[in-house]
Design an enzyme around this catalytic site. Structure first.
Site, PDB file in Angstrom:
ATOM      1  CG  ASN A  74       9.655   5.647  -3.432  1.00 28.80           C
ATOM      2  OD1 ASN A  74       9.565   6.284  -4.480  1.00 28.80           O
ATOM      3  ND2 ASN A  74       9.141   4.430  -3.307  1.00 28.80           N
ATOM      4  CG  HIS A  75      12.112   2.826  -6.232  1.00 35.33           C
ATOM      5  ND1 HIS A  75      12.223   1.464  -6.297  1.00 35.33           N
ATOM      6  CD2 HIS A  75      10.781   3.072  -6.180  1.00 35.33           C
ATOM      7  CE1 HIS A  75      11.026   0.904  -6.316  1.00 35.33           C
ATOM      8  NE2 HIS A  75      10.123   1.866  -6.248  1.00 35.33           N
ATOM      9  CG  HIS A  82       5.679   8.613  -5.263  1.00 34.03           C
ATOM     10  ND1 HIS A  82       6.569   7.575  -5.090  1.00 34.03           N
ATOM     11  CD2 HIS A  82       4.882   8.601  -4.150  1.00 34.03           C
ATOM     12  CE1 HIS A  82       6.325   6.988  -3.933  1.00 34.03           C
ATOM     13  NE2 HIS A  82       5.307   7.578  -3.347  1.00 34.03           N
ATOM     14  CG  ASP A  92      11.310   6.470  -7.636  1.00 40.11           C
ATOM     15  OD1 ASP A  92      11.982   6.653  -6.608  1.00 40.11           O
ATOM     16  OD2 ASP A  92      10.156   6.002  -7.621  1.00 40.11           O
ATOM     17  CG  HIS A 117       9.999  10.732  -5.686  1.00 42.16           C
ATOM     18  ND1 HIS A 117      10.155  10.521  -7.036  1.00 42.16           N
ATOM     19  CD2 HIS A 117       9.422   9.599  -5.194  1.00 42.16           C
ATOM     20  CE1 HIS A 117       9.720   9.313  -7.347  1.00 42.16           C
ATOM     21  NE2 HIS A 117       9.272   8.737  -6.248  1.00 42.16           N
ATOM     22  CG  ASP A 122       8.909   8.169 -10.746  1.00 43.29           C
ATOM     23  OD1 ASP A 122       8.592   9.349 -10.554  1.00 43.29           O
ATOM     24  OD2 ASP A 122       8.713   7.266  -9.923  1.00 43.29           O
ATOM     25  CG  ASP A 129      15.084  -0.113  -7.505  1.00 45.47           C
ATOM     26  OD1 ASP A 129      16.017  -0.907  -7.651  1.00 45.47           O
ATOM     27  OD2 ASP A 129      14.814   0.428  -6.406  1.00 45.47           O
ATOM     28  NE  ARG A 130       8.293  -1.588  -9.751  1.00 43.85           N
ATOM     29  CZ  ARG A 130       7.265  -2.379  -9.510  1.00 43.85           C
ATOM     30  NH1 ARG A 130       7.093  -3.466 -10.224  1.00 43.85           N
ATOM     31  NH2 ARG A 130       6.411  -2.103  -8.550  1.00 43.85           N
ATOM     32  NE  ARG A 189       2.723   5.928  -3.148  1.00 43.96           N
ATOM     33  CZ  ARG A 189       3.135   5.573  -4.371  1.00 43.96           C
ATOM     34  NH1 ARG A 189       3.947   4.547  -4.505  1.00 43.96           N
ATOM     35  NH2 ARG A 189       2.727   6.218  -5.437  1.00 43.96           N
ATOM     36  CG  HIS A 197      11.123   3.520 -11.903  1.00 39.94           C
ATOM     37  ND1 HIS A 197      11.608   2.976 -10.738  1.00 39.94           N
ATOM     38  CD2 HIS A 197      10.042   4.266 -11.539  1.00 39.94           C
ATOM     39  CE1 HIS A 197      10.864   3.357  -9.722  1.00 39.94           C
ATOM     40  NE2 HIS A 197       9.906   4.151 -10.182  1.00 39.94           N
TER      41      HIS A 197
END
Length: 494
Positions: free
Chosen positions: A300-301, A424, A268, A349, A239, A271-272, A397, A241
């Site tokens: 997943n993002h 992840h 990922d 991921h 990730d 995001d964030r 989750r 991010h």
């Protein structure tokens, strides 16, 4: 003993020294400490302390507070369970409905979220925040129902059809790189330099890159198979991010992507972090420059709900427009779900599957061109996590599963795999070995969200030596823009 365990033990020792009247009083003192850790964004510590307080004296507030901490950690299943517990203890506890609605929103269960927002509005009809959240959620439910009603396979149009780069004028004031017929290394170097200086790529060139990338990813299989030559190094990153400046640091440490220095980024990308636009365009640029030596797996993002919730949609709309945001949503649905390196290293991921018997051929046949479902192979590839104990457990989750060493061992044996690489999850050292060396986590966003204090890491192998070697690195400075700066206020995370 982990760092979290040490902190919790110290907190409890201090409370014992100060003294307390009874279990209820002790729970209150622990809750106060947990609230401070939550305020300091040490959510994992807060969760442990809320858990202890609940053991002494469970209350709706404690469950509600822990639910919010779980939401911050993206543990939506646990957040839902705690919200349910809070409401069961006190049906009038409004924050419980908020927490449950937020968790359901994250899991794309919009009708359930709407029911909870409706319950809040019924109790607080004059609350502007409750009213806004209810109305926004209602719009989402209506939009989905409308799109479902009018959609058919044959009349669904691509966003690409609405993009005409020929009418996009380049202003005289534009100071960024110019993209001619194709992407070059010089273009990428200038693009990265401009991004570092907080300059934008012109929308004409941005859309041009996206259109070309879209046409390319549509040709890719669900599982991309990579052959690394005997002496060649190959790098696997986790990730990122939206931490663009840390991405650049990876290239400083490990070299820019090239035909002799290939990379795989394992989902990922966005995001964030609040530099997700710069991150994704850098990655897309390298993919177009080096299609056979730069690889990208979906995380997943890379999904509509996550992007609405954790900032990427807001960032794209702020830096460009809604049309581009919609196009990214479509493009992400075409990203490969996993990679197979030299027939022996499986990279995805999230992780492995709720059911035994999944073969590589089953993965190849998965229809990936959609938003992630709640069940099945695609869901598990994007959402699952390893656990130390044997067997499987429900995921905290709320989607995917937790899988043990026996699951990994059987799956690797059945498919001729040496080991699985997944991402992840934040890890203190940026990586972690699981399941007797048959599963590894790699996470490449150091000091995640500017507050976790973790290292980042990446893995290198060579074609003739598939044993993973780990390189860790620290976070670097970035402009003073906080993470989640573009997150949607509907979800209460910004």
């Amino acid at each position: 003993m982990s760092v979290t365990d040490d902190i919790v033990a110290t907190v409890l020792e201090n409370i014992e020294e100060r003294g307390y009247d009874d279990d209820k009083h002790k729970a209150t003192l622990i809750k106060d400490e947990a609230n401070q850790f939550f305020k300091d964004q040490a959510y994992n510590v807060a969760i442990e302390l809320y858990t202890m307080a609940i053991e002494y004296h469970p209350t709706a507030v404690l469950y509600g507070n822990r639910s919010m901490a779980y939401l911050k950690e993206e543990l939506y299943g646990s957040a839902l369970e705690d919200a349910d517990n809070a409401i069961a203890i006190d049906p009038a506890y409004i924050k419980g409905y908020y927490r449950r609605a937020t968790a359901n929103m994250a899991l794309a269960r919009f009708k359930k979220a709407l029911n909870d927002y409706q319950a809040v509005v019924k109790v607080r009809p004059n609350d502007p925040d409750a009213k806004k959240k209810f109305e926004e959620c209602q719009k989402i439910v209506r939009r989905i129902a409308f799109e479902k009603a009018i959609s058919t396979d044959h009349d669904k149009k691509s966003v690409a059809e609405s993009i005409d780069i020929n009418v996009m004028a380049i202003e005289d004031s534009y100071e960024g790189p110019f993209l001619d017929d194709k992407i070059t290394k010089d273009f990428m170097l200038e693009l990265i330099s401009k991004f570092k200086n907080q300059k934008k790529l012109h929308r004409k060139f941005a859309f041009k890159m996206l259109l070309e990338f879209f046409e390319y990813v549509k040709t890719l299989p669900t599982m991309v198979e990579i052959q690394v030559p005997a002496a060649q190094k190959f790098t696997i990153c986790g990730d990122v991010h939206g931490q663009f400046y840390d991405l650049c640091n990876i290239f400083e440490i490990n070299g820019l992507p090239s035909e002799t220095n290939p990379y795989l980024f394992n989902g990922d990308f966005v995001d964030r972090g609040s530099f997700s636009v710069e991150t994704i365009f850098t990655m897309i640029g390298f993919k177009l420059l080096l299609p056979n030596h730069f690889f990208m797996s979906r995380g997943n993002h890379e999904s509509d709900v996550m992007n609405k919730m954790y900032g990427f949609e807001g960032e794209v709309k702020s830096k460009y427009n809604q049309q581009m945001s919609d196009f990214f949503t479509e493009i992400f649905c075409h990203l490969p779900l996993c990679h197979l390196i030299n027939d022996k290293i499986f990279v995805c991921h999230g992780g492995l599957f709720k059911e035994d018997g999944v073969k590589l051929e089953d993965i190849r046949k998965v229809d990936r061109i959609r938003q992630p479902p709640d069940e099945g192979i695609m869901c598990d590839l994007l959402w699952s996590d390893p656990q130390p104990i044997v067997g499987r457990s429900p995921s905290k989750r709320g989607v995917g599963c937790q899988f043990g060493p026996d699951v990994t061992s059987r799956w690797c044996a059945d498919n001729g795999i040496d080991y699985v690489v997944r991402s992840h999850e934040v890890k203190p050292e940026g990586y972690e070995e699981h399941h007797n060396g048959q599963c590894y986590t790699v996470f490449s966003a150091p000091n995640y969200c500017d507050q976790m204090g973790n290292k980042g890491a990446f893995i290198t192998i060579t074609g003739d030596n598939l044993k993973p070697r780990f390189q860790t690195f620290e976070a670097v400075d970035h402009p003073k823009l906080p993470p989640m700066a573009y997150a949607n206020s509907l979800f209460g995370f910004n």
